[in-house]
Design an enzyme around this catalytic site. Sequence first.
Site, PDB file in Angstrom:
ATOM      1  N   PHE A 109      -5.208  -1.130  -8.933  1.00  0.00           N
ATOM      2  CA  PHE A 109      -3.905  -1.659  -9.324  1.00  0.00           C
ATOM      3  C   PHE A 109      -2.834  -0.579  -9.296  1.00  0.00           C
ATOM      4  CE2 PHE A 109      -6.745  -4.669 -11.439  1.00  0.00           C
ATOM      5  CZ  PHE A 109      -6.122  -5.879 -11.212  1.00  0.00           C
ATOM      6  N   ASP A 110      -1.654  -0.965  -8.853  1.00  0.00           N
ATOM      7  CA  ASP A 110      -0.454  -0.201  -9.166  1.00  0.00           C
ATOM      8  C   ASP A 110      -0.137  -0.500 -10.643  1.00  0.00           C
ATOM      9  OD1 ASP A 110       2.077   1.145  -8.881  1.00  0.00           O
ATOM     10  OD2 ASP A 110       2.986  -0.836  -8.752  1.00  0.00           O
ATOM     11  N   LYS A 111       0.700   0.316 -11.265  1.00  0.00           N
ATOM     12  CA  LYS A 111       1.037   0.061 -12.669  1.00  0.00           C
ATOM     13  C   LYS A 111       2.292  -0.794 -12.807  1.00  0.00           C
ATOM     14  CE  LYS A 111       3.087   3.149 -15.309  1.00  0.00           C
ATOM     15  NZ  LYS A 111       4.276   2.432 -15.844  1.00  0.00           N
TER      16      LYS A 111
END
Length: 635
Positions: free
Chosen positions: A309-311
């Site tokens: 995941f990106d944040k």
Amino acid sequence: MIAHINHHKNHITALASILIISGFIFGFVGNGELKDIALISATILASIPIFIKAIQALRMKAFSIDLLVSIAVLGALYIGEYTESSIVTFLFLFGDYLEMRTLEKTRSSLRELVDMAPQEATVLRADGKTEIIPVEDVVEGDRVVIHPGGKIPVDGKIMTGKASINEAAITGESVPASKAINDKVFSGTILDNGYIEMIAERVGDDTTFAKIIELVEEAQESKSKAEKFLDKFANIYTPAVVVLAIIVYLFTKDLHLAITFLVIACPGALVIGAPVSNVAGIGNGAKNGVLIKGGEIMDKFSEVDTLVFDKTGTLTKGKPEVTDIHVFNKADKDTLLGLVAKAETISEHHLGQTIVKAAQDRDMDLASMELSDGEAIKGNGIKAVVNNRKIVAGNRKLMKNENISLSSATEHYAVNREKAGNSAIFIAVDGKIDGIISIADQIRDDAKRALTQMRENGIKKIVMLTGDNKHTAEAVATELGLDEFHAELLPEDKVEYVKKLKESGHIVAMAGDGINDAPAIATADIGLAMGEGGTDISMETADVVLMADKLMQFSHAYSLAKATTKNMKQNIFIAVGVVAILLTGVLMGSVHLASGMFIHEASVLIVILNAMRLIRFNRKNMQPVKEPAAVPLKA
């Protein structure tokens, strides 16, 4: 002529059934001659569309099921089995009819989407009068009026009014969304209550709704690995059945048995089982705001064991706020904010746009400022000249690259803000640090629940990659119980990390916002974009698009992929099992042509009905539930 016959195939089927019933009645009253005439007539009539398709297949050098049935029917007529020849042709056509009807139901999600497409638009002209025009005649820049209950005809921005809008056609979300001036609205959505005037920005085939329909159509035509294998298998299997039927005849000298073997071995359920599962699964996703771009992607998605995941905008809401402006060197806060906000107008990054919004909320006149030599540096920040002052805004890496030193007091303040869950944006004016802008985001309400569900469904590892500082990243990773996190990464660093995971044997799905993360999304086995109403880049780059930006949709998509793949395997097992049992029965003399054909067509219907279960899959889990309060990253 051929098209005319195909158009009336249902009528032919009905007429054949009447002739067969008539034949049985004539047989019951003892008139064998009329019985044979009725059954032969039914056979000839029902055979016409079957023979036509068989001839068309032969012209394309393909052995089709229609060819097997045609051979069997001719053989049955030759040996005088008129009852079986008529029933076989009727059951084949009736089975075809049932297949079409049930397949149509599996495509119901797409049909419902198409039915939602707006047909007309009310346009406000320069003289103040409104005009109702076909939606295809709306052009960019038109001012469109939507009243309560009306469908929004094009994508655009609200200029006047506010409303509650049902966006289920786009996002799959049944709860209406509140919209006001400057908010984006999308074609195909419905204005529940209120009144708006909007400017058309995307029209015709460029609207989000049109692109969704196009993507779902393409996805439902795209074949899975199982379908591609079965297509190749059918091309070998069908002629092999003809050869086996000949062998059966040579060994038994029983033409009736060979013909029965030929018909019963038809791979109808085998050929239809995988495509119908694929169509139903993709349709379910579309109805729930998840675009899965084809059967092959569905296959691969079901094998994923690692999530990356990106944040910002993915695990967090992507709607950060400025929580503090801290200045050094006696700088003025408003002046500093204005200069940085003007510089950030060149950036598409969430944090940059947050600073711009903060300035706009303070009614700062950014338009009056002069911007020159602007450059957005992906993963680091921006550089620009505003009002003849050199502005550098970004992270520590950018400051180091620009030879801007950080004092111990500056560093101490920044670290404290980061440990509290903020992103610290260093602001340098003319080569010296004049301030730090703190920005905080919130973890998505459904993040914990979605990640828990995906772990339960087979995900073994969850990783977060972010360009943000390590302290903020750690706060998010700890809160969500992630296995790993890596902070202060550039887009190319994320790509390298995804490559390493793949090389070590993981099947990786990468989820991001579809802009900065596009390279990593493209590198992963499955790229997933948080759609935000369907941005161009997310739709083009990703294999899966979540139209409502909800992580529960991600969980639904993953479990749907697993269920669809499982459903395909079930259908293949059913099809192969029924054919094996029937062929054994044929060779043992306990299954005859008409009864075998009936069971064969029933198996086709069974696999279709089994696939149709996917239309309602996981509906309970997709219903909104009362979530715990949003988890803020402490400001």
